[in-house]
Design a protein around this motif. Sequence first.
Motif, PDB file in Angstrom:
ATOM      1  N   THR A   1       2.800  -0.313   4.458  1.00 59.66           N
ATOM      2  CA  THR A   1       4.248  -0.033   4.380  1.00 59.66           C
ATOM      3  C   THR A   1       4.687   1.013   5.404  1.00 59.66           C
ATOM      4  O   THR A   1       5.882   1.209   5.601  1.00 59.66           O
ATOM      5  N   GLY A   2       3.729   1.696   6.029  1.00 63.06           N
ATOM      6  CA  GLY A   2       4.051   2.612   7.111  1.00 63.06           C
ATOM      7  C   GLY A   2       4.519   3.989   6.684  1.00 63.06           C
ATOM      8  O   GLY A   2       4.042   5.000   7.171  1.00 63.06           O
ATOM      9  N   SER A   3       5.476   4.039   5.768  1.00 65.19           N
ATOM     10  CA  SER A   3       6.078   5.312   5.369  1.00 65.19           C
ATOM     11  C   SER A   3       6.615   5.202   3.946  1.00 65.19           C
ATOM     12  O   SER A   3       6.678   4.104   3.375  1.00 65.19           O
TER      13      SER A   3
ATOM     14  N   ALA B   1       9.660   5.611   3.163  1.00 66.53           N
ATOM     15  CA  ALA B   1      10.892   4.827   3.282  1.00 66.53           C
ATOM     16  C   ALA B   1      10.584   3.337   3.311  1.00 66.53           C
ATOM     17  O   ALA B   1      11.312   2.522   2.729  1.00 66.53           O
ATOM     18  N   GLY B   2       9.497   2.963   3.989  1.00 64.95           N
ATOM     19  CA  GLY B   2       9.102   1.558   4.042  1.00 64.95           C
ATOM     20  C   GLY B   2       8.691   1.035   2.683  1.00 64.95           C
ATOM     21  O   GLY B   2       9.040  -0.094   2.297  1.00 64.95           O
ATOM     22  N   LEU B   3       7.945   1.840   1.936  1.00 69.15           N
ATOM     23  CA  LEU B   3       7.530   1.448   0.591  1.00 69.15           C
ATOM     24  C   LEU B   3       8.742   1.332  -0.329  1.00 69.15           C
ATOM     25  O   LEU B   3       8.890   0.347  -1.059  1.00 69.15           O
ATOM     26  N   ASP B   4       9.625   2.330  -0.279  1.00 69.32           N
ATOM     27  CA  ASP B   4      10.850   2.286  -1.093  1.00 69.32           C
ATOM     28  C   ASP B   4      11.685   1.061  -0.755  1.00 69.32           C
ATOM     29  O   ASP B   4      12.226   0.391  -1.645  1.00 69.32           O
ATOM     30  N   GLY B   5      11.788   0.792   0.543  1.00 72.03           N
ATOM     31  CA  GLY B   5      12.591  -0.343   0.985  1.00 72.03           C
ATOM     32  C   GLY B   5      12.053  -1.670   0.486  1.00 72.03           C
ATOM     33  O   GLY B   5      12.820  -2.585   0.161  1.00 72.03           O
ATOM     34  N   SER B   6      10.725  -1.779   0.396  1.00 68.29           N
ATOM     35  CA  SER B   6      10.135  -3.042  -0.084  1.00 68.29           C
ATOM     36  C   SER B   6      10.483  -3.278  -1.549  1.00 68.29           C
ATOM     37  O   SER B   6      10.734  -4.419  -1.961  1.00 68.29           O
ATOM     38  N   ILE B   7      10.529  -2.198  -2.339  1.00 68.08           N
ATOM     39  CA  ILE B   7      10.898  -2.330  -3.762  1.00 68.08           C
ATOM     40  C   ILE B   7      12.381  -2.657  -3.898  1.00 68.08           C
ATOM     41  O   ILE B   7      12.774  -3.540  -4.667  1.00 68.08           O
ATOM     42  N   ALA B   8      13.216  -1.956  -3.137  1.00 69.98           N
ATOM     43  CA  ALA B   8      14.664  -2.193  -3.198  1.00 69.98           C
ATOM     44  C   ALA B   8      15.000  -3.627  -2.807  1.00 69.98           C
ATOM     45  O   ALA B   8      15.827  -4.297  -3.456  1.00 69.98           O
ATOM     46  N   LYS B   9      14.345  -4.120  -1.759  1.00 65.30           N
ATOM     47  CA  LYS B   9      14.591  -5.485  -1.282  1.00 65.30           C
ATOM     48  C   LYS B   9      14.167  -6.506  -2.332  1.00 65.30           C
ATOM     49  O   LYS B   9      14.880  -7.490  -2.596  1.00 65.30           O
ATOM     50  N   ALA B  10      13.006  -6.272  -2.960  1.00 67.40           N
ATOM     51  CA  ALA B  10      12.542  -7.187  -4.008  1.00 67.40           C
ATOM     52  C   ALA B  10      13.528  -7.219  -5.160  1.00 67.40           C
ATOM     53  O   ALA B  10      13.848  -8.298  -5.694  1.00 67.40           O
ATOM     54  N   TYR B  11      14.040  -6.059  -5.536  1.00 66.76           N
ATOM     55  CA  TYR B  11      14.976  -6.001  -6.661  1.00 66.76           C
ATOM     56  C   TYR B  11      16.284  -6.712  -6.340  1.00 66.76           C
ATOM     57  O   TYR B  11      16.862  -7.408  -7.185  1.00 66.76           O
ATOM     58  N   GLU B  12      16.760  -6.541  -5.125  1.00 59.99           N
ATOM     59  CA  GLU B  12      18.021  -7.179  -4.735  1.00 59.99           C
ATOM     60  C   GLU B  12      17.911  -8.707  -4.817  1.00 59.99           C
ATOM     61  O   GLU B  12      18.857  -9.394  -5.192  1.00 59.99           O
ATOM     62  N   ARG B  13      16.742  -9.221  -4.477  1.00 59.20           N
ATOM     63  CA  ARG B  13      16.530 -10.668  -4.447  1.00 59.20           C
ATOM     64  C   ARG B  13      15.838 -11.195  -5.706  1.00 59.20           C
ATOM     65  O   ARG B  13      15.616 -12.394  -5.824  1.00 59.20           O
TER      66      ARG B  13
ATOM     67  N   ASN C   1       0.814  -1.209   0.000  1.00 63.83           N
ATOM     68  CA  ASN C   1       0.000   0.000   0.000  1.00 63.83           C
ATOM     69  C   ASN C   1       0.854   1.268   0.000  1.00 63.83           C
ATOM     70  O   ASN C   1       2.049   1.239   0.293  1.00 63.83           O
ATOM     71  N   CYS C   2       0.194   2.357  -0.297  1.00 62.58           N
ATOM     72  CA  CYS C   2       0.781   3.697  -0.213  1.00 62.58           C
ATOM     73  C   CYS C   2       1.083   4.018   1.252  1.00 62.58           C
ATOM     74  O   CYS C   2       0.470   3.454   2.164  1.00 62.58           O
ATOM     75  N   PRO C   3       2.042   4.922   1.533  1.00 61.19           N
ATOM     76  CA  PRO C   3       2.375   5.264   2.923  1.00 61.19           C
ATOM     77  C   PRO C   3       1.174   5.743   3.733  1.00 61.19           C
ATOM     78  O   PRO C   3       0.262   6.388   3.212  1.00 61.19           O
ATOM     79  N   SER C   4       1.192   5.440   5.018  1.00 58.71           N
ATOM     80  CA  SER C   4       0.101   5.800   5.921  1.00 58.71           C
ATOM     81  C   SER C   4      -0.099   7.314   5.961  1.00 58.71           C
ATOM     82  O   SER C   4       0.858   8.080   6.015  1.00 58.71           O
ATOM     83  N   GLY C   5      -1.367   7.703   5.916  1.00 61.24           N
ATOM     84  CA  GLY C   5      -1.690   9.114   6.028  1.00 61.24           C
ATOM     85  C   GLY C   5      -1.715   9.867   4.713  1.00 61.24           C
ATOM     86  O   GLY C   5      -2.156  11.014   4.660  1.00 61.24           O
ATOM     87  N   TRP C   6      -1.226   9.252   3.639  1.00 60.43           N
ATOM     88  CA  TRP C   6      -1.230   9.909   2.331  1.00 60.43           C
ATOM     89  C   TRP C   6      -2.578   9.647   1.647  1.00 60.43           C
ATOM     90  O   TRP C   6      -3.231   8.631   1.880  1.00 60.43           O
ATOM     91  N   ALA C   7      -2.984  10.568   0.765  1.00 62.52           N
ATOM     92  CA  ALA C   7      -4.251  10.410   0.057  1.00 62.52           C
ATOM     93  C   ALA C   7      -4.279   9.129  -0.772  1.00 62.52           C
ATOM     94  O   ALA C   7      -5.324   8.478  -0.908  1.00 62.52           O
TER      95      ALA C   7
END
Length: 333
Positions: free
Chosen positions: A186-188, A190-202, A156-162
């Motif tokens: 994803t919380g924030s 940074a959390g959303l970005d991190g999930s994409i970066a982690k997926a790409y690394e693996r 999901n999109c970061p918490s609190g965003w439209a």
Amino acid sequence: MKKLLASTILAAGLFGYAGSASAAECGTVTIANMNWQSAEALANLDKIILSEGYGCDAELVAGDTVPTFTSMIEKGQPDIAPEGWLNTVRDQLEKAVKEEKLVYAAPAITEGGTESWWIPKYFADEHPEIKTIADAMKHPELFPSPEDPKKGAVFNCPSGWACQITTTNFFKAYEGEKNGFTLVDTGSAAGLDGSIAKAYERKDPWLGYYWGPTAILGKYPMVKLENGVPFDEAEWKRCTVVADCPDPKPNGWAISDIYTVVTKKFADSSGPAFDYLKKRQLSTDEFNKLLAWMVDNQATGEDGAKYYLKNNEAVWTKWVSPEAADKVKAAIQ
């Protein structure tokens, strides 16, 4: 002969005056430097080209969408808003344009702002059958959730965003839960970005919300999933953007128009400087790559502008006169 000489001197004098008048017409120019990366890069790009190419006394001033446009309408300053996201202030801007207080220049980003659900390009290449959200919803087994591998995951999109509201409503509209998916908080950013970066690394599967232009889409090639239906503005307002809407329906994404906006006074008085702004626009792909470089190099807006000018000469020299191009090239060496 004397008449010919006199005519030649007069013509040279007139042309010389016209050339210097262009810079004089430009004068002092204030440029809104808004507080996000792409806007900072664009503001600095305009500052360099207007200062070095056209002899303007260009100055950056702090800005943000609503305060900047309000000031431009009420006070006639700043002169230029390089990256104006129109959707949030469209009625206000349209009224100001009709009243001849503001003028639209070129789109700042050719395609406008982009929102979507995405999958990594390597995954799309392996699964060409998945082109839409509905296609993805048929295969929860391809997108195992990190919390419960028996279920598919939509990030999901970061918490609190439209966009958290719109993504949640799309998840309901496309029957995510019924199809065996879970919506991952994803919380924030940074959390959303991190999930994409982690997926790409693996080289793992990934499915979720993101937007552009952004550094992430420049660094990690992603493929947009089509929604399968056109954008319906009435449905968008009725339900898509309404929290806890009980009956959301599939819908397209609203396109965010992003334009450079100037004051009418600047448009009327700046001559070639405004001609440049009527041509200057970057594609989403160009912006994504520039922003990725800025993040990787911890670059400022000025750094990003100079990097773009040095590496995209074939593009930006079409926006300016040959004389201005030569001056800018000499200044950034």
